[in-house]
Design an enzyme around this catalytic site. Structure first.
Site, PDB file in Angstrom:
ATOM      1  N   ASP A  95     -37.070 -47.480  24.383  1.00 25.68           N
ATOM      2  CA  ASP A  95     -36.665 -48.240  25.570  1.00 25.68           C
ATOM      3  C   ASP A  95     -37.608 -47.888  26.707  1.00 25.68           C
ATOM      4  O   ASP A  95     -38.572 -47.148  26.499  1.00 25.68           O
ATOM      5  CB  ASP A  95     -35.187 -47.965  25.921  1.00 25.68           C
ATOM      6  CG  ASP A  95     -34.528 -49.192  26.527  1.00 25.68           C
ATOM      7  OD1 ASP A  95     -35.017 -49.669  27.564  1.00 25.68           O
ATOM      8  OD2 ASP A  95     -33.526 -49.694  25.966  1.00 25.68           O
ATOM      9  N   HIS A 118     -37.826 -53.969  27.602  1.00 24.92           N
ATOM     10  CA  HIS A 118     -37.357 -52.594  27.351  1.00 24.92           C
ATOM     11  C   HIS A 118     -38.454 -51.765  26.689  1.00 24.92           C
ATOM     12  O   HIS A 118     -38.201 -51.019  25.744  1.00 24.92           O
ATOM     13  CB  HIS A 118     -36.100 -52.609  26.457  1.00 24.92           C
ATOM     14  CG  HIS A 118     -34.859 -53.016  27.201  1.00 24.92           C
ATOM     15  ND1 HIS A 118     -34.241 -52.197  28.114  1.00 24.92           N
ATOM     16  CD2 HIS A 118     -34.128 -54.158  27.175  1.00 24.92           C
ATOM     17  CE1 HIS A 118     -33.170 -52.815  28.616  1.00 24.92           C
ATOM     18  NE2 HIS A 118     -33.077 -54.017  28.070  1.00 24.92           N
ATOM     19  N   GLU A 175     -32.823 -58.840  27.305  1.00 30.13           N
ATOM     20  CA  GLU A 175     -33.155 -58.543  28.701  1.00 30.13           C
ATOM     21  C   GLU A 175     -34.655 -58.434  28.930  1.00 30.13           C
ATOM     22  O   GLU A 175     -35.144 -57.425  29.414  1.00 30.13           O
ATOM     23  CB  GLU A 175     -32.449 -57.241  29.132  1.00 30.13           C
ATOM     24  CG  GLU A 175     -30.937 -57.365  29.083  1.00 30.13           C
ATOM     25  CD  GLU A 175     -30.234 -56.066  29.435  1.00 30.13           C
ATOM     26  OE1 GLU A 175     -29.200 -56.145  30.112  1.00 30.13           O
ATOM     27  OE2 GLU A 175     -30.688 -54.983  29.032  1.00 30.13           O
TER      28      GLU A 175
HETATM   29  C1  ACM Z   1     -27.879 -54.764  25.576  1.00 26.88           C
HETATM   30  O1  ACM Z   1     -26.818 -54.246  25.934  1.00 26.88           O
HETATM   31  N1  ACM Z   1     -28.870 -54.948  26.430  1.00 26.88           N
HETATM   32  C2  ACM Z   1     -28.067 -55.188  24.222  1.00 26.88           C
END
Ligand code: ACM
Length: 546
Positions: A185, A256, A323
């Site tokens: 991440d 991420h 995201e």
């Molecule tokens: C997530 O909670 N961004 C998968």
């Protein structure tokens, strides 16, 4: 017997010879059929630790001559009718008889047998004065879902290998069978990649961390980091496999990914941002710095995945896709040129193309891509499965389109969310999801029926660790709710949440807490956190609903 998760059929008899039919003794033996030695070894190790007895092996023929034998056998008929994970278990005056549809079923029979004894059976050394007795019992059991998962986010806070192994034991005790490891991440890269060593040299640690939610304005000044070597991960995968748990790795793309950018700035959108100035991110939240879409970046991550595939035999490989802000792609001449070259209408289509590339790449290697429900935007890659997290909607759309779905809606099974409305909850974020709420969670929404409902291959509870810095914090948020979740994933509960026997579950939980105590799990007590489990003054971000 107060078993969790509840089996489909359970009958307890009082035998002719008194209330107890079977007793673990120093001369109790284990007779394993061909192919059952692995389960026998696991059972012997667990029972020996708690009782001090040796559980010597004997042949099935020898076992039938005595009454103090635990028999492990395969049942081809059960396999044909109910699958490899189904099992039967009979305890009577003649011994304990475990039948599995396959090895997983036999393993679950052994877990059920273990759970029926005094909770001290979960301890690692014998305590004096325990009588390991059982009445006559018959169990027939099989799981509702094939994917009974838990996500561990080891990127936001690293979880040492020993704690991962312990967590696998806790999962196995609850018949959970998929560990989704969120390995990368913005805040950390946790998997050794030999051809790209800077991913861990640079990406596996950050200088400091936010403490609590951003609004609290608190930071520590303590470097945080850690990563798993490939040997560590091979060990984790093998340890999990012995417990019939599949480890699904996640390499989160194309968002991420700031830890990777910190290590290799050329992976970023260098025409719009000075990626060489980025470190591993020390904030929580959604990050604008995403991967570029060049051929070199595709090749880089193919290289990463080649090593990932060598470590993880799992059919599914999770590539995130969640995201991913598109602002840098909108601003980047290189990304825009790529879109034009590919004839793509917008940036969503660009992400879809990017994920689609890896969908084909994985399919060519006999694997399958799974991603968060954002991968639906711009068109879902043909072979992809979806982890539906922003609610049920993504999962419903994917299932209707014939894709496999793992239901993990954040409103229901994000176990980083708070367990009660009180001020005492440590770093209270998200929705209130009590033990009862999790018990009433239904993975298959009423909108789906028939073939589309069957596309829901399972469900998953997710433990994001921005606000959990250690195994102790994970224990607190995961338990007892993971016990309720395990029952939702395994047991044949009524589909209507209101029709579930919450009172009965609560009664069984009274017997389950002592098991968690014996396992050393620092769960949230039913009355609220212990003083040392609170985090006074550390800001959370409660949300209302659902
Ligand atoms: C997530 O909670 N961004 C998968």
């Amino acid at each position: 017997m107060d078993l969790i998760p509840a089996p489909r059929h359970l009958k307890v008899f009082h035998g002719d010879l008194g209330p107890w039919s079977f007793r673990l003794r120093p001369d109790t033996r284990i007779a394993a059929a061909d192919g059952a030695q692995g389960v026998a070894r696991w059972l012997r190790a667990e029972l020996s630790a708690a009782t001090g007895f040796t559980f010597d092996a004997c042949t099935p023929e020898q076992g039938r001559l005595g009454t103090q034998t635990i028999h492990l056998e395969f049942d081809p008929e059960l396999r044909a009718t109910a699958g490899r994970e189904a099992y039967g278990l009979s305890v009577n005056d003649y011994g304990a008889f475990l039948r599995g549809g396959g090895r997983p079923g036999l393993f679950y029979a052994a877990q059920t047998l273990r759970q029926m004894f005094d909770p001290r059976i979960y301890r690692r050394a014998p305590l004096p004065g325990t009588d390991w007795v059982l009445p006559s019992v018959q169990v027939e059991d099989a799981p509702r879902f094939g994917w009974r998962g838990v996500l561990l986010d080891v990127a936001r806070h690293f979880l040492p290998k020993a704690d991962v192994l312990r967590f696998l034991d806790l999962m196995a005790a609850h018949k959970l069978n998929v560990l989704h490891l969120h390995l990368t991440d913005d805040q950390g890269w946790r998997v050794e990649i030999r051809r790209h060593p800077r991913l861990t040299e640079v990406g596996a640690w950050r200088e400091r961390s936010m403490v609590g939610y951003r609004s609290g304005g608190r930071r520590d000044d303590r470097p945080h980091g850690g990563y798993y070597t490939q040997d560590d991960l091979h060990e984790i995968v093998a340890y999990a496999a012995k417990r019939h748990i599949t480890v699904v790795p996640e390499i989160d793309l194309p968002g991420h990914a700031q830890a990777a950018l910190a290590a290799y700035p050329e992976l970023g959108n260098t025409d719009v941002v000075d990626t060489a100035a980025l470190g591993v991110w020390t904030d929580w939240g959604v990050n604008p710095n995403v991967l570029n879409v060049s051929d070199a970046t595709l090749r880089f991550f193919e290289g990463v995945l080649e090593e990932v595939l060598e470590i993880f035999p799992s059919e599914f490989v999770h590539l995130g896709g969640d995201e991913c802000p598109k602002d840098q792609w909108r601003a980047s001449p290189a990304a825009q040129a790529r879109m034009a070259e590919l004839g793509l209408a917008d940036e969503d289509a660009l992400q879809s193309w990017f994920i689609g590339h890896f969908d084909r790449w994985l399919a060519d290697r006999g694997r399958r891509l799974i991603g968060w429900d954002e991968i639906l935007e711009g068109g879902l890659a043909p072979g992809a499965a979806v982890s539906s997290w922003r609610g049920y909607e993504g999962g419903i759309a994917a299932a209707r389109a014939g894709h496999d779905v793992v239901m993990c809606p954040e409103q229901h099974v994000y176990l980083d969310h708070r367990q009660a409305p009180g001020e005492d909850e440590p770093v209270p974020v998200g929705y209130v999801r009590t033990l009862e709420d999790v018990y009433r969670f239904e993975p298959v929404p009423p909108e789906l029926d028939g073939a589309a409902a069957a596309r829901v291959i399972g469900t998953q509870a997710n433990l994001w660790t921005e606000f959990m810095t250690s195994a102790r914090d994970i224990d607190y948020r995961a338990f007892p709710r993971l016990a309720a979740f395990a029952e939702v994933a395994w047991s044949d509960l009524p589909r209507e949440p209101g029709a579930r026997d919450w009172t009965g579950f609560e009664r069984r939980m009274a017997a389950h807490y002592p098991r968690l105590d014996a396992l050393g799990v620092e769960y949230r007590p039913p009355g609220g956190p212990h003083p040392w489990q609170r985090r006074p003054g550390v800001a959370g971000r409660p949300t209302e609903g659902p």
